[in-house]
Design a protein around this motif. Structure first.
Motif, PDB file in Angstrom:
ATOM      1  N   UNK A  54       0.909  -1.118  -0.023  1.00  0.00           N
ATOM      2  CA  UNK A  54       0.021   0.243   0.086  1.00  0.00           C
ATOM      3  C   UNK A  54       0.832   1.285  -0.001  1.00  0.00           C
ATOM      4  N   UNK A  55       1.932   1.146   0.892  1.00  0.00           N
ATOM      5  CA  UNK A  55       2.923   2.376   0.727  1.00  0.00           C
ATOM      6  C   UNK A  55       3.669   2.790  -0.497  1.00  0.00           C
ATOM      7  N   UNK A  56       3.842   1.526  -1.143  1.00  0.00           N
ATOM      8  CA  UNK A  56       4.419   1.784  -2.394  1.00  0.00           C
ATOM      9  C   UNK A  56       3.672   2.154  -3.469  1.00  0.00           C
ATOM     10  N   UNK A  57       2.248   1.857  -3.501  1.00  0.00           N
ATOM     11  CA  UNK A  57       1.214   2.048  -4.630  1.00  0.00           C
ATOM     12  C   UNK A  57       0.561   3.663  -4.197  1.00  0.00           C
ATOM     13  N   UNK A  58       0.456   4.036  -2.970  1.00  0.00           N
ATOM     14  CA  UNK A  58      -0.192   5.208  -2.814  1.00  0.00           C
ATOM     15  C   UNK A  58       0.064   6.327  -3.485  1.00  0.00           C
ATOM     16  N   UNK A  59       1.404   6.612  -4.011  1.00  0.00           N
ATOM     17  CA  UNK A  59       1.696   7.681  -4.679  1.00  0.00           C
ATOM     18  C   UNK A  59       1.187   7.766  -6.114  1.00  0.00           C
ATOM     19  N   UNK A  60       0.802   6.448  -6.426  1.00  0.00           N
ATOM     20  CA  UNK A  60       0.274   6.196  -7.753  1.00  0.00           C
ATOM     21  C   UNK A  60      -1.450   6.020  -7.592  1.00  0.00           C
ATOM     22  N   UNK A  61      -2.133   6.541  -6.521  1.00  0.00           N
ATOM     23  CA  UNK A  61      -3.510   6.176  -6.156  1.00  0.00           C
ATOM     24  C   UNK A  61      -4.412   6.823  -7.378  1.00  0.00           C
ATOM     25  N   UNK A  62      -3.958   8.113  -7.865  1.00  0.00           N
ATOM     26  CA  UNK A  62      -4.694   8.513  -8.905  1.00  0.00           C
ATOM     27  C   UNK A  62      -4.685   7.690 -10.088  1.00  0.00           C
ATOM     28  N   UNK A  63      -3.408   7.500 -10.625  1.00  0.00           N
ATOM     29  CA  UNK A  63      -3.235   6.685 -11.735  1.00  0.00           C
ATOM     30  C   UNK A  63      -4.057   5.409 -11.546  1.00  0.00           C
ATOM     31  N   UNK A  64      -3.863   4.716 -10.279  1.00  0.00           N
ATOM     32  CA  UNK A  64      -4.694   3.389 -10.429  1.00  0.00           C
ATOM     33  C   UNK A  64      -6.174   3.594 -10.604  1.00  0.00           C
ATOM     34  N   UNK A  65      -6.605   4.778 -10.050  1.00  0.00           N
ATOM     35  CA  UNK A  65      -8.426   4.872 -10.254  1.00  0.00           C
ATOM     36  C   UNK A  65      -8.480   5.075 -11.871  1.00  0.00           C
ATOM     37  N   UNK A  66      -7.645   5.942 -12.419  1.00  0.00           N
ATOM     38  CA  UNK A  66      -7.935   6.241 -13.747  1.00  0.00           C
ATOM     39  C   UNK A  66      -7.864   4.850 -14.646  1.00  0.00           C
ATOM     40  N   UNK A  67      -7.048   3.979 -14.465  1.00  0.00           N
ATOM     41  CA  UNK A  67      -6.911   2.831 -15.121  1.00  0.00           C
ATOM     42  C   UNK A  67      -8.226   1.981 -14.726  1.00  0.00           C
TER      43      UNK A  67
END
Length: 251
Positions: A25-38
């Motif tokens: 989660x800590x490694x992915x949180x920076x990309x949270x907006x991009x993940x939701x976009x995908x």
């Protein structure tokens, strides 16, 4: 091992599971907006020109990607979680049980991910195309981001679990709860049950229900095929020792 030692090991393995999820989660949180976009791409592809998704809650623009990232971290950590479960129960298994359990664990992980991929690449485009095509005139299709997330998470979980049917079918045959002939005779009821489950877990349209029910039936047939090829454990197999301990003498 005494009970306290078992509880200590269980606590250790649970902590490892929590740490694995938190690290992902800590490694992915920076990309949270991009993940939701995908994740939202299948819906946004069918929104009318000029329409966008909306956030009706004050904190939704932050909390929704946050929640999605947490779920993604949990899904990605499934191999680690199952590895910890395997490490806890493996010492108590016979050799022939270990030979079956390892392929089942690996296949269950792959099938769960395959179910999610099936939903994302095949089911979502069909569902959202259908919803967009039946939107009444004068109604703007502008979906709330949190409502969309709850919807897709439900389908991800439904298809991921549905794709575990071959493993479940194999297990009930291998354990001896039922035999192959009994399941073959029950095939009509299984097919009806697949469509009932599809009706419950998917939106109220025939396309998404069929897209879940048909794979469930086909996966049942796959589990039936492989389950019929495996020899059930016999009494002699029970003489195989657990771990490095010698077999117990027969009375």
């Amino acid at each position: 091992m005494p009970l306290v030692a078992h509880l200590t090991e269980l606590r250790t393995r649970l902590l490892r599971c929590v740490i694995a999820v938190l690290l992902l989660f800590a490694g992915l949180f920076y990309f949270a907006q991009d993940i939701y976009t995908i994740v939202s791409a299948p819906l946004r592809a069918y929104l009318p020109e000029g329409a966008t998704m909306i956030a009706t809650g004050v904190a939704s623009p932050f909390l929704t990607p946050f929640k999605l990232t947490a779920w993604v971290a949990l899904f990605l950590s499934i191999p680690v979680l199952l590895h910890q479960v395997w490490g806890f129960i493996a010492p108590g298994l016979y050799k022939h049980e270990k030979r079956i359990a390892v392929p089942l664990l690996v296949s269950s992980i792959l099938l769960f991910y395959a179910g999610m991929a099936f939903a994302y690449f095949l089911v979502f485009p069909m569902i959202f195309h259908f919803f967009a095509s039946v939107t009444p005139d004068g109604v703007a299709m502008m979906t709330d981001i949190n409502e969309y997330l709850d919807f897709v998470l439900t389908l991800f979980f439904a298809f991921g679990v549905a794709f575990e049917i071959p493993v479940a079918t194999f297990l009930v045959l291998w354990v001896g709860i039922v035999d192959v002939e009994t399941l073959k005779r029950s095939r009509p009821y299984v097919i009806v049950g697949c469509f009932v489950v599809g009706m419950i877990l998917t939106p109220p349209d025939v396309f998404s229900q069929t897209m879940l029910a048909v794979p469930m039936w086909l996966l049942f047939e796959v589990g039936l095929l492989f389950g019929g090829l495996v020899r059930r454990p016999t009494a002699d197999d029970e003489d195989n020792f657990r771990g490095d301990q010698p077999p117990a003498p027969r009375p």
